[in-house]
Write an enzyme that holds these catalytic residues in place. Structure first.
Site, PDB file in Angstrom:
ATOM      1  N   TRP A 146      32.076  46.413  41.919  1.00 32.29           N
ATOM      2  CA  TRP A 146      32.354  47.426  40.892  1.00 32.29           C
ATOM      3  C   TRP A 146      31.095  48.257  40.701  1.00 32.29           C
ATOM      4  O   TRP A 146      29.997  47.708  40.561  1.00 32.29           O
ATOM      5  CB  TRP A 146      32.741  46.792  39.550  1.00 32.29           C
ATOM      6  CG  TRP A 146      32.810  47.820  38.460  1.00 32.29           C
ATOM      7  CD1 TRP A 146      33.822  48.725  38.251  1.00 32.29           C
ATOM      8  CD2 TRP A 146      31.807  48.104  37.476  1.00 32.29           C
ATOM      9  NE1 TRP A 146      33.509  49.545  37.190  1.00 32.29           N
ATOM     10  CE2 TRP A 146      32.281  49.188  36.696  1.00 32.29           C
ATOM     11  CE3 TRP A 146      30.564  47.560  37.176  1.00 32.29           C
ATOM     12  CZ2 TRP A 146      31.559  49.720  35.634  1.00 32.29           C
ATOM     13  CZ3 TRP A 146      29.827  48.093  36.122  1.00 32.29           C
ATOM     14  CH2 TRP A 146      30.332  49.160  35.363  1.00 32.29           C
ATOM     15  N   GLU A 148      36.940  47.041  42.773  1.00 34.66           N
ATOM     16  CA  GLU A 148      37.444  47.180  41.406  1.00 34.66           C
ATOM     17  C   GLU A 148      37.286  48.597  40.880  1.00 34.66           C
ATOM     18  O   GLU A 148      36.186  49.149  40.856  1.00 34.66           O
ATOM     19  CB  GLU A 148      36.675  46.214  40.493  1.00 34.66           C
ATOM     20  CG  GLU A 148      37.032  46.315  39.023  1.00 34.66           C
ATOM     21  CD  GLU A 148      36.212  45.374  38.169  1.00 34.66           C
ATOM     22  OE1 GLU A 148      36.417  45.363  36.941  1.00 34.66           O
ATOM     23  OE2 GLU A 148      35.346  44.650  38.718  1.00 34.66           O
ATOM     24  N   LYS A 186      38.069  51.663  37.779  1.00 34.26           N
ATOM     25  CA  LYS A 186      37.967  51.777  36.332  1.00 34.26           C
ATOM     26  C   LYS A 186      38.392  53.176  35.921  1.00 34.26           C
ATOM     27  O   LYS A 186      38.206  54.137  36.678  1.00 34.26           O
ATOM     28  CB  LYS A 186      36.534  51.497  35.873  1.00 34.26           C
ATOM     29  CG  LYS A 186      36.377  51.337  34.365  1.00 34.26           C
ATOM     30  CD  LYS A 186      35.008  50.763  34.025  1.00 34.26           C
ATOM     31  CE  LYS A 186      34.877  50.522  32.531  1.00 34.26           C
ATOM     32  NZ  LYS A 186      33.618  49.857  32.179  1.00 34.26           N
ATOM     33  N   ASP A 198      41.438  44.931  36.634  1.00 34.06           N
ATOM     34  CA  ASP A 198      40.890  44.486  35.349  1.00 34.06           C
ATOM     35  C   ASP A 198      41.834  44.958  34.253  1.00 34.06           C
ATOM     36  O   ASP A 198      42.134  46.147  34.151  1.00 34.06           O
ATOM     37  CB  ASP A 198      39.491  45.066  35.142  1.00 34.06           C
ATOM     38  CG  ASP A 198      38.807  44.527  33.898  1.00 34.06           C
ATOM     39  OD1 ASP A 198      39.408  44.631  32.802  1.00 34.06           O
ATOM     40  OD2 ASP A 198      37.677  44.024  34.006  1.00 34.06           O
ATOM     41  N   HIS A 243      40.880  48.117  32.207  1.00 35.27           N
ATOM     42  CA  HIS A 243      40.411  49.325  32.876  1.00 35.27           C
ATOM     43  C   HIS A 243      41.482  50.395  33.059  1.00 35.27           C
ATOM     44  O   HIS A 243      41.324  51.302  33.876  1.00 35.27           O
ATOM     45  CB  HIS A 243      39.815  48.978  34.245  1.00 35.27           C
ATOM     46  CG  HIS A 243      38.486  48.315  34.158  1.00 35.27           C
ATOM     47  ND1 HIS A 243      37.699  48.050  35.257  1.00 35.27           N
ATOM     48  CD2 HIS A 243      37.787  47.844  33.085  1.00 35.27           C
ATOM     49  CE1 HIS A 243      36.577  47.453  34.878  1.00 35.27           C
ATOM     50  NE2 HIS A 243      36.616  47.312  33.561  1.00 35.27           N
ATOM     51  N   HIS A 246      40.752  40.495  36.768  1.00 36.75           N
ATOM     52  CA  HIS A 246      39.801  40.274  35.688  1.00 36.75           C
ATOM     53  C   HIS A 246      40.622  40.310  34.405  1.00 36.75           C
ATOM     54  O   HIS A 246      41.020  41.380  33.941  1.00 36.75           O
ATOM     55  CB  HIS A 246      38.711  41.343  35.675  1.00 36.75           C
ATOM     56  CG  HIS A 246      37.608  41.074  36.636  1.00 36.75           C
ATOM     57  ND1 HIS A 246      36.499  41.878  36.758  1.00 36.75           N
ATOM     58  CD2 HIS A 246      37.436  40.072  37.532  1.00 36.75           C
ATOM     59  CE1 HIS A 246      35.692  41.384  37.678  1.00 36.75           C
ATOM     60  NE2 HIS A 246      36.243  40.290  38.167  1.00 36.75           N
ATOM     61  N   ASP A 279      38.800  49.776  26.873  1.00 38.04           N
ATOM     62  CA  ASP A 279      38.076  48.714  27.563  1.00 38.04           C
ATOM     63  C   ASP A 279      36.954  48.158  26.695  1.00 38.04           C
ATOM     64  O   ASP A 279      35.797  48.509  26.857  1.00 38.04           O
ATOM     65  CB  ASP A 279      37.512  49.260  28.874  1.00 38.04           C
ATOM     66  CG  ASP A 279      36.768  48.203  29.665  1.00 38.04           C
ATOM     67  OD1 ASP A 279      37.116  47.032  29.527  1.00 38.04           O
ATOM     68  OD2 ASP A 279      35.841  48.554  30.407  1.00 38.04           O
ATOM     69  N   ASP A 292      36.662  44.677  26.170  1.00 41.78           N
ATOM     70  CA  ASP A 292      36.336  43.329  26.648  1.00 41.78           C
ATOM     71  C   ASP A 292      36.321  42.285  25.543  1.00 41.78           C
ATOM     72  O   ASP A 292      35.380  41.498  25.421  1.00 41.78           O
ATOM     73  CB  ASP A 292      34.988  43.338  27.376  1.00 41.78           C
ATOM     74  CG  ASP A 292      35.099  44.001  28.743  1.00 41.78           C
ATOM     75  OD1 ASP A 292      35.967  43.581  29.520  1.00 41.78           O
ATOM     76  OD2 ASP A 292      34.314  44.922  29.035  1.00 41.78           O
ATOM     77  N   ASP A 300      36.949  38.173  32.336  1.00 44.77           N
ATOM     78  CA  ASP A 300      35.888  39.161  32.185  1.00 44.77           C
ATOM     79  C   ASP A 300      35.909  39.704  30.759  1.00 44.77           C
ATOM     80  O   ASP A 300      36.676  40.604  30.432  1.00 44.77           O
ATOM     81  CB  ASP A 300      36.074  40.302  33.186  1.00 44.77           C
ATOM     82  CG  ASP A 300      34.919  41.298  33.142  1.00 44.77           C
ATOM     83  OD1 ASP A 300      33.948  41.041  32.424  1.00 44.77           O
ATOM     84  OD2 ASP A 300      35.000  42.329  33.833  1.00 44.77           O
TER      85      ASP A 300
END
Length: 418
Positions: free
Chosen positions: A185, A226, A228, A259, A262, A286, A294, A296, A326
């Protein structure tokens, strides 16, 4: 509690048997799942190679809860404690910045020997290791570009970083006897509208191809790429978009990393699995929890997670999918974050296994959508929790929220003194 858990399980077993679900088979299926647990929750994505470097790359961590892992040994001890209350045998994801060495070495100079302590620890714990090349939090990433930079010197540096990560991942696979997924990434992009959107992507293709040029046996390691949607400071244009990496994965025989945080907030990432896997080599997930975008957050047992695991199980996609976590939250006990996220992901998988999938597919094929709706709704109140508690008990880990007592004891003995 042991007797009560067993009794509850036996009753649940009978209930599920009435609809054709074998709880023992569901438990056995869950035992085969290896989560890839991210090390960076334990130290706020700072690593140990450049302890004075600030976190960059369009990502940030909120909070300052006591007990951040200050050394690689701290981090391994924290991971050991967290893993002790998570059922099953799993993997741990590392980043280049988690090299454990007293040498003064830059990202492009890292070798497998700089991760030997991690390999030794993984052997002791019986876990695998996955890898991520670090393309952020470095002076050579301050322009906002790494592998897609217009500056060849900058690109060459980061190409060397990528090649280094492949050698390290290969060493993990050889030493531990299980394939190491090496995830790529990069944060490259523009804050405001660019004129030329094509050239950075052409440079990124060239850089990635150069990194992947050496053939490494997939028995030891495989690459994942990956995308985003955007990051802080690159709101208008991300070089490595989802479309870019999906195409790259398809044409280069790599895994595509999805992810959960993302994408646009209204996108259902679970719907992408069955669209990609008939064509692609496989997936790296992820699992995260975006709040509005995003951010997390720690993974919880919400609808998004249930849809993810349900899609993987119902469409028989687990064999082609690597499930990683993640997220990073420093407002709460960092070990508890690992445990909540990991246990909830496993719970969601168990819920998916505890369903009469073939019967539901047959009902759908016959066009009986009334029965499909009725059965799926009734499943929501079936006693999967009793099966989960029994699985934890049989795995030798705490049942229910009793794991928190062990984490609190560790916090009082270890974390509070850091």
């Amino acid at each position: 509690m042991t007797e009560a858990v067993t009794k509850a399980y036996e009753l649940a077993k009978e209930r599920y048997a009435e609809i054709g679900v074998d709880t023992e088979k569901a438990i056995e299926a869950l035992k085969k799942v290896k989560l890839s647990i991210h090390c960076w929750q334990g130290d706020d994505v700072l690593g140990y190679l450049f302890p004075e470097q600030n976190l960059t790359g369009g990502i940030s961590v909120s909070g300052n809860y006591p007990g951040r892992a200050k050394t690689a040994n701290d981090l391994r001890n924290d991971l050991r404690q967290a893993l002790s209350v998570i059922p099953g045998k799993h993997k741990v994801q590392l980043h280049s910045i988690y090299a454990d060495t007293e040498e003064k070495v830059d990202l492009n100079e890292l070798e497998p020997r700089h991760f030997q302590s991690w390999v030794d620890w993984a052997k002791e714990e019986g876990v695998g290791l996955d890898m991520n090349g670090t393309f952020f939090s470095h002076p050579k990433s301050e322009s906002g570009f790494t592998l897609a930079s217009a500056d060849k010197e900058i690109r060459d540096f980061w190409i060397a970083v990528g090649k280094s990560s492949r050698r390290i991942a290969e060493s993990f696979g050889r030493s531990l006897g299980q394939q190491s997924v090496n995830n790529f990434w990069i944060p490259d992009g523009y804050k405001d509208n660019p004129i030329d959107k094509l050239s950075p992507r052409l440079r990124l293709i060239e850089s990635l191809d150069e990194i992947m040029k050496e053939k490494i046996p997939e028995k030891y390691t495989i690459e994942a790429v990956e995308g985003k949607l955007f990051g802080t400071g690159v709101e208008s244009y991300t070089v490595g978009s989802h479309e870019f990496y999906e195409a790259y994965a398809l044409t280069r025989g790599k895994l595509w990393t999805i992810d959960a945080g993302h994408f646009h907030p209204t996108e259902d990432v679970s719907d992408k699995f069955s669209a990609f896997l008939p064509f692609g080599k496989g997936l790296m997930l992820h699992v995260s929890r975006p709040v509005r975008w995003d951010s997390d957050h720690v993974v919880i047992l919400d609808d998004a997670l249930i849809r993810i695991t349900r899609a993987l199980v119902r469409d028989n996609e687990l064999d082609k999918t690597n499930i990683g976590l993640d997220f990073f939250d420093a407002t709460i006990n960092r070990l508890a974050a690992w445990v909540v996220g990991s246990r909830d992901t496993l719970k969601a998988l168990l819920m998916a296994f505890l369903a009469p999938i073939e019967e539901l597919k047959k009902t759908e094929l016959e066009g009986d959508y009334t029965k499909r709706l009725a059965l799926t709704e009734e499943l929501k109140s079936y006693p999967f929790g009793a099966v989960w508690d029994y699985y934890c008990q049989e795995s030798g880990v705490p049942v229910g929220a009793s794991w928190l007592k062990e984490i609190r004891n560790y916090e009082n003995k270890v974390l509070i003194n850091r």
